[in-house]
Design an enzyme around this catalytic site. Structure first.
Site, PDB file in Angstrom:
ATOM      1  CG  HIS A 150      -2.460   0.496   0.847  1.00 24.45           C
ATOM      2  ND1 HIS A 150      -2.601   1.400  -0.064  1.00 24.45           N
ATOM      3  CD2 HIS A 150      -3.370   0.636   1.796  1.00 24.45           C
ATOM      4  CE1 HIS A 150      -3.767   1.867  -0.128  1.00 24.45           C
ATOM      5  NE2 HIS A 150      -4.347   1.281   0.801  1.00 24.45           N
ATOM      6  NE  ARG A 151       6.323   0.317   1.595  1.00 21.79           N
ATOM      7  CZ  ARG A 151       7.462  -0.462   1.835  1.00 21.79           C
ATOM      8  NH1 ARG A 151       8.397   0.149   2.675  1.00 21.79           N
ATOM      9  NH2 ARG A 151       7.966  -1.589   1.177  1.00 21.79           N
TER      10      ARG A 151
END
Length: 414
Positions: free
Chosen positions: A385-386
């Site tokens: 999710h980064r």
């Protein structure tokens, strides 16, 4: 004079290896490049060729020991009359010259059967010829290869021979007392298991994982695969839903490149790859391995099927080269082969996404307004999710699902 052979450079940043077994014994005369033993790294199970001809004077490392690169592992008394150093081919572990295998086979053929029938278990105490996979299987099961009848070339023991022998073996009768029945088995953490554990912990605690799911009707894809299997271009290849999913995934990455990227913590950059090294998770006798197909974006479906077939076979045989196990950019895991509906896979370190294929089976489904029996599967995708937002991950998964639901949209890319 005596020469000490040190554990050679393993390449690919590997600094240590476990000595699995010796193929020679003290006092034995050996030839240049003769295989003297097997080592298991975090990447592969490979054979060690001897850099010296001579007589084995001492085995300096016991099987099962893990030693760093450069550690002396064997001492060989070489011929004093030939002081010149033997011609030594630069060798990385597992890439010994062909001469080694020829020499070894030639010597063993002289004592092996020529009938094609299984060779009887050895009683002469000599170490039998066996494939690396067979040796690993025997070690895991605690089976002495000398008691296994070989059916391979020149009576070599194969993995199937070991498994057949294990199936015929009668387990020891318990003593009947609770005190003497073994209640636990303690297995050293090393080799592939050690590497996999470290990689999974590193991934799980550095990359924030998000997993999404979609269940789809893949009846048309199943029908397409049936037709492809009848084409001469696909003869001999494993034409499976995994192949079609792999192709759809590669196509979907073109519009969603953020899933084919990595997070560079040191330089505070997101590295988007414009090529696809497609990892295929494979369950092997040594544990989970993820060899990858280089430049998969340039392959046709036929070429992709061939690459998947060859790569998984190589990994399962324990012969995957370190280069095949590194450099992946995105991966697929197929839990469907185990009859599982779906999963929440953990990312390979350095990758931003992994797609999971569940089992493909007939289920009740609403098709064109009517309840029908259709081929259905569930896909999931885990992403970092980064690097990947929910929108990007969702669009990617929807795109793959749409192509599998209606593979006509894939035709332009096959």
């Amino acid at each position: 004079m005596a020469q000490e052979f040190r554990l050679p450079d393993l390449g690919e940043g590997l600094t240590e290896a476990e000595l699995v077994s010796w193929a020679v014994e003290v006092g034995q005369t050996i030839e240049l490049n003769q295989v003297i033993g097997e080592v298991e790294t975090a990447k592969a199970l490979v054979e060690l060729p001897s850099p010296y001809p001579g007589v084995v004077e001492e085995l300096l490392v016991a099987p099962g020991a893990t030693v760093p690169v450069g550690t002396p592992i064997i001492r060989i008394a070489t011929d004093a009359a030939t002081p010149e150093a033997p011609a030594r081919t630069p060798v990385l572990v597992g890439y010994g010259p062909e001469a080694a295998a020829e020499s070894k086979r030639a010597r063993r053929r002289s004592v092996g059967p020529e009938t094609g029938r299984p060779e009887a278990a050895r009683t002469d105490g000599r170490r039998p010829d066996a494939s690396p996979a067979a040796r690993l299987a025997a070690r895991e099961r605690g089976i002495d290869l000398a008691v296994v009848a070989g059916t391979g070339p020149s009576g070599a023991v194969t993995r199937n021979d070991v498994e057949s022998h294990a199936g015929q073996s009668v387990p020891p009768e318990p003593s009947g007392t609770a005190e003497t029945v073994q209640r636990e088995t303690r297995t050293p953490i090393r080799g592939v298991r050690k590497q996999t554990a470290a990689a999974m912990v590193r991934s799980a605690f550095t990359a924030p994982h998000v997993t999404e799911f979609v269940t789809i009707d893949v009846t048309r894809s199943v029908e397409l695969l049936d037709r492809l299997r009848d084409l001469p271009e696909f003869e001999g290849l494993s034409v499976t839903p995994l192949s079609l999913v792999a192709k759809a995934m590669i196509v979907a990455l073109r519009a969603n490149p953020s899933l084919n990227a990595s997070w560079d913590e040191e330089n505070q950059e997101i590295v988007t790859k414009h090529y696809v090294n497609l990892g295929i998770a494979a369950a092997t006798p040594r544990g989970l391995m993820v060899p990858n197909i280089k430049e998969a974006q340039s392959l046709s479906l036929v070429e992709l099927c061939r690459a998947i077939t060859e790569l998984t076979a190589t990994a399962r045989s324990g012969k995957a080269e370190p280069a095949q196990l590194t450099g992946g950019t995105v991966s697929i895991t197929n839990v469907g082969v185990f009859g599982v509906d779906t999963g929440t896979p953990i990312l390979n370190p350095g990758e931003a996404a992994i797609l999971c294929l569940g089992s493909v089976g007939k289920r009740p489904w609403v098709h064109e307004g009517e309840l029908a029996v259709r081929w259905v599967t569930t896909l999931s995708v885990s992403f970092d999710h980064r690097v990947v937002d929910g929108e990007q991950g969702s669009r990617f998964l929807s795109s793959v699902a749409a192509m599998l639901h209606d593979p006509a949209s894939l035709l332009a890319h096959l």
